[in-house]
Design an enzyme around this catalytic site. Sequence first.
Site, PDB file in Angstrom:
ATOM      1  N   GLY A   1     101.690  22.727 113.674  1.00 23.32           N
ATOM      2  CA  GLY A   1     101.512  23.147 112.115  1.00 23.32           C
ATOM      3  C   GLY A   1     100.107  22.901 111.829  1.00 23.32           C
TER       4      GLY A   1
ATOM      5  N   GLY B   1     103.703  16.965 118.613  1.00 29.94           N
ATOM      6  CA  GLY B   1     103.480  18.517 119.137  1.00 29.94           C
ATOM      7  C   GLY B   1     103.723  19.100 117.843  1.00 29.94           C
ATOM      8  N   ASP B   2     104.805  18.796 117.182  1.00 24.92           N
ATOM      9  CA  ASP B   2     105.004  19.864 115.802  1.00 24.92           C
ATOM     10  C   ASP B   2     104.024  19.640 114.857  1.00 24.92           C
ATOM     11  OD1 ASP B   2     107.879  20.738 116.219  1.00 24.92           O
ATOM     12  OD2 ASP B   2     108.658  18.801 116.182  1.00 24.92           O
ATOM     13  N   ALA B   3     103.429  18.300 114.582  1.00 20.42           N
ATOM     14  CA  ALA B   3     102.406  18.233 113.559  1.00 20.42           C
ATOM     15  C   ALA B   3     101.246  19.120 113.955  1.00 20.42           C
ATOM     16  CB  ALA B   3     102.210  16.664 113.395  1.00 20.42           C
TER      17      ALA B   3
END
Length: 405
Positions: free
Chosen positions: A181, A176-178
């Site tokens: 980004g 989710g973070d990647a």
Amino acid sequence: MSANEDLTFGRGQLHGLKVVEFAHVVAGPMAGSLLADQGADVVHVEPPGVGDAARQMGPKRDEVPLWFKVAGRNKRSVTLDLHHEAGRNVAHRLVEWADVVIVTLRNERLRKWQLDWESIHRINPRVILLQISGYGANTSLADAPGFGKMGEARSGVVHLTGFPDGPPVHTGFSHGDAVTGLMGAYAIMAAAYRRATDPHFDGEWIDLALFEPLYRLVEWQIITHDQLGIDPMRAGNQLAVAPAAVINSYQSADGDWITVTSATLRSVVNIARLLGFEETEFQTSAQQQAGKERLDKGLREWIADRTTADTLTALSAAEVVASRVFSAADIVADPIYAEREDIITVDDPELGPVRMQAAIPHFRQKPGGVWRTGPALGEDNSLVYKDWLGLSEQEIAELKRHRVV
């Protein structure tokens, strides 16, 4: 300037783009990292003494954390205490200097430190602000904390991942973070295009919640639910909504897992032929979907009787797309990764030569590059504050004396 920097400095599509990150851990810094790989000047702002929490995340070698060597690469590290008024004044100088500002702080903290959209736009009317938060800046949970796994859970992706008789499964990295980004970097580029072409550009505020990028990428889940009343469920290594009759992973006689994908009618017919089935029974999409379980069972048994090498050779000859499921060890030994130059070696002052991903995507005319691993905390204070912002020696000394930097 290091030898690596000499080789790649000034390269990349984004040379000259100035970015400042008031963002820690994964999502915001990932957006900045993708920009830095393509030549942008990215200043990563960290608290004095402790720095970004990402510096201590993940595995270590000889007590040296490895993750930040990649996550912080190609960036400038400066220290700045935003709890101190003098630190906030310097932060506003960085905003004035920048073309792009990336923030991941909570709304309440952004307002208090005047790093919210209204304040940033007042300081620098042409700046592009990427604000990443758990639930979005305009919701009732705007001030609630959020992490990538929460975003994955809310996006629908985790509900779709795993086997029908098992629990929902998160992927094995900061998915989710990647992806947030990546979406953030894309959004910055969209705004930068308008900044470059619209004479009336008045800045831009990109408001991105952690669940939204993955939610957007599962294109069919909402329309399927809306039009058919179906809530797609987990389907193992198949897909809940599949484009073709054969998509799964199968174990070879060697114990390797092989993923097979047939996205066209012809490819499925080729599999039927390979399995010795009557081809006329698999000519149409309706026939193939009706025979889906038979194809899956037949292919599973066929691959289980063969070595990995024999399986991949036969599938390739039949023009069926397949691949062994790769581990990290497989990746670093793979000739295609080598031909693509996707694994590079970068000199690190603590670890020596280290291998990591290249700057991706590849630009053939003006490529990006990697000229440094993640920098030491505050390594670029002098360059950024003195040379780029124009602070005097006396101002910097005063900031040091009060432990603001």
